[in-house]
Design an enzyme around this catalytic site. Structure first.
Site, PDB file in Angstrom:
ATOM      1  N   HIS A  17      97.482 129.319  23.665  1.00 35.26           N
ATOM      2  CA  HIS A  17      97.359 128.718  24.991  1.00 35.26           C
ATOM      3  C   HIS A  17      96.066 127.914  25.088  1.00 35.26           C
ATOM      4  O   HIS A  17      95.151 128.088  24.279  1.00 35.26           O
ATOM      5  CB  HIS A  17      97.428 129.805  26.068  1.00 35.26           C
ATOM      6  N   GLU A  39     103.035 140.257  22.228  1.00 41.58           N
ATOM      7  CA  GLU A  39     104.257 139.746  22.861  1.00 41.58           C
ATOM      8  C   GLU A  39     104.700 138.461  22.143  1.00 41.58           C
ATOM      9  O   GLU A  39     103.889 137.794  21.503  1.00 41.58           O
ATOM     10  CB  GLU A  39     104.025 139.425  24.347  1.00 41.58           C
ATOM     11  N   HIS A  95      96.457 123.259  40.590  1.00 38.51           N
ATOM     12  CA  HIS A  95      95.060 123.703  40.574  1.00 38.51           C
ATOM     13  C   HIS A  95      94.359 123.099  41.782  1.00 38.51           C
ATOM     14  O   HIS A  95      94.930 122.263  42.484  1.00 38.51           O
ATOM     15  CB  HIS A  95      94.365 123.248  39.292  1.00 38.51           C
ATOM     16  N   THR A 114      93.165 127.710  26.679  1.00 34.42           N
ATOM     17  CA  THR A 114      91.794 128.231  26.590  1.00 34.42           C
ATOM     18  C   THR A 114      91.447 128.725  25.186  1.00 34.42           C
ATOM     19  O   THR A 114      90.499 128.221  24.577  1.00 34.42           O
ATOM     20  CB  THR A 114      91.569 129.338  27.637  1.00 34.42           C
ATOM     21  N   SER A 151      93.494 123.465  32.248  1.00 34.73           N
ATOM     22  CA  SER A 151      92.789 124.407  31.377  1.00 34.73           C
ATOM     23  C   SER A 151      92.414 123.817  30.023  1.00 34.73           C
ATOM     24  O   SER A 151      91.495 124.313  29.371  1.00 34.73           O
ATOM     25  CB  SER A 151      93.645 125.666  31.159  1.00 34.73           C
TER      26      SER A 151
END
Length: 495
Positions: free
Chosen positions: A135, A253, A415, A137, A74
């Protein structure tokens, strides 16, 4: 098939807004299976269901390999479709000259994203994700990091700090002035040991930072004089009035958000709700906006071998896409939907029409046992014991915790490397056709919106060096390819 289809004219407007939906790990098998699930959740057979994604008139394929790996991750893929440059595995916002985890290779190899290009052009910008906002992306929209895993300074080796590299969370508040930030990741923003407001007794949810900085407080101080809200729960989120809000940081979160089917609607909003809030805040800007919306946990469910979760996350993203289209005008908003990479999920057997997508093939295998319609090439679902696979005759395979059988044992599903779908509608959406390198996507979006290095699309027909025949998509694609080359030369970037 009707006259409307036959006489359709290309939309060659300049895109005021870019609405970019990224399904992390949403390969074509996942897309098809989620379509069937969406219909079956509405008590239909499912196969003929029309998802919101299915209504996008322009469809192409993107090649996802990275500079160093045949099958990518990613971070490298995000650098391609957001920054327009292919790079190495695990690397964020850096060209292929940078090496995974080697801080010293960062300097001079930074590449910027379309989010920054849009901000520099005066547009409002935002990121919405179902993962932590640090993260791979979302991080690629604002960060430059030799490792996607440097979420906080506690995740960095001492050598990287000595060599002057900084963690992704600190770059979130420093690099680009992002108007809307929605997702998870509170624990990377606060000093080590800081109790989480939602889970004060959970040690794993406590702050991680070793440098003592509270980046949430720092962000708030940076926004003094503006209407800036930081929220961590749905009650406060719902109270945010988009009409009177300049900046929003919502971190629901300590890490990633919960899977949609396990989400507590009293504490955390859905991706549809977060998408709507982001658009309503951003669209006040008369110059338009760029918004990245990531369905990031499709990928995480696949890594766990849980097809049920992955498909429900995909349906949730499709619902968010519907909300995005509802809130924007197609004449001025380029909407793009794509995946970054795929997963080794197979859709097999000869199930009857309307059979549950999470069910079993009616035709049994040569070992005289049934098998599920969905399976994985590798992952935690490998269950071969003494040469035999489990007997599924009395097993319910439709539950959220069921792990589909995997051919090869791995703790986490990998992946897969096949091309991913790219869907587009709105201004210059016809550029998103054919089989393209993934790095083409950033340049195509930028060209449509007149942001970044190539501004020919908004300089009028007189200044256009290449004429685009509105009835000939091939001509438009050729013009864009020419513009991409010009942009790359201007940026002195090597793909």
């Amino acid at each position: 098939f009707n006259n409307k289809d036959i006489s359709k004219k290309l939309n060659t407007n300049v895109a005021k807004n870019i609405l970019f939906f990224l399904g992390d790990g949403m390969g074509i098998t996942t897309y098809t299976a989620a379509r069937i699930l969406k219909g079956q959740l509405q008590n239909q057979s499912g196969e003929e269901t029309v998802m919101t994604m299915d209504t996008f008139p322009n469809v192409g394929l993107a090649k996802t390999y990275s500079v160093d790996f045949q099958i990518s991750d990613s971070a490298a893929t995000a650098t391609a479709y957001l920054c327009g440059v292919k790079t190495n595995l695990n690397v964020i916002g850096l060209s292929g000259a940078a090496r995974n985890g080697i801080c010293k290779t960062q300097k001079g190899n930074e590449v910027t994203s379309i989010l920054k290009w849009a901000k520099d052009a005066g547009k409002s910008v935002g990121i919405v994700t179902s993962t932590r906002v640090q993260h791979a992306t979302p991080a690629t929209t604002y960060a430059h990091s030799a490792s996607r895993k440097w979420y906080s300074d506690a995740d960095m080796p001492a050598s990287a700090k000595v060599d002057g590299c900084t963690d992704i969370s600190s770059q979130l508040i420093r690099n680009t002035d992002i108007d809307v930030i929605i997702g998870g990741g509170r624990k990377y923003m606060t000093p080590q040991g800081t109790k989480d407001p939602e889970y004060p007794r959970d040690y794993a949810s406590r702050g991680k930072r070793k440098d003592g900085r509270n980046l949430i407080n720092e962000w708030q101080k940076l926004k003094i004089g503006k209407v800036a809200h930081y929220v961590w729960n749905k009650t406060d989120f719902d109270a945010v009035d988009p009409e009177n809000t300049d900046y929003l940081m919502a971190l629901f979160e300590p890490g990633d958000l919960r899977f949609e089917v396990e989400r507590d609607p009293r504490m955390d909003p859905s991706i549809t709700e977060t998408t709507e809030k982001a658009i309503r805040i951003l669209q006040k800007n008369p110059k338009g906006f760029f918004l990245l919306v990531e369905g990031g946990r499709i990928d995480q469910a696949h890594h766990k071998g849980r097809a049920y979760m992955a498909l429900h996350e995909t349906v949730a993203l499709d619902n968010a896409i519907a909300k995005g289209l509802e809130l924007t005008k197609e004449a001025e908003t380029l909407t793009v939907v794509m995946a970054d990479h795929s997963h080794p999920l197979t859709f097999n057997g000869f199930p009857f029409r309307g059979q549950s997508i999470l069910g079993k093939s009616p035709l049994w295998a040569t070992d005289m046992m049934p098998y599920t319609t969905l399976m994985y090439g590798n992952g935690p679902g490998h269950k071969i014991i003494n040469g035999k696979r489990p007997d599924l005759r009395n097993v319910t395979t439709k539950g959220k915790d069921y792990l589909q059988l995997a051919a090869v044992p791995l703790q986490s599903t990998t992946h897969s490397g096949e091309d991913v779908a790219v869907l587009a509608r709105g201004p210059m959406a016809h550029l998103f056709q054919g089989v393209q390198e993934q790095s083409y996507i950033a340049h195509a979006m930028a060209y449509a919106a007149c942001v970044g290095a190539d501004l020919r699309h908004c300089q009028g027909p007189v200044l256009h060096s290449t004429t685009i025949d509105s009835n000939n998509p091939a001509s438009a694609s050729s013009a864009l390819l020419s513009s991409v080359l010009s942009a790359l030369l201007a940026l002195k970037v090597l793909i």
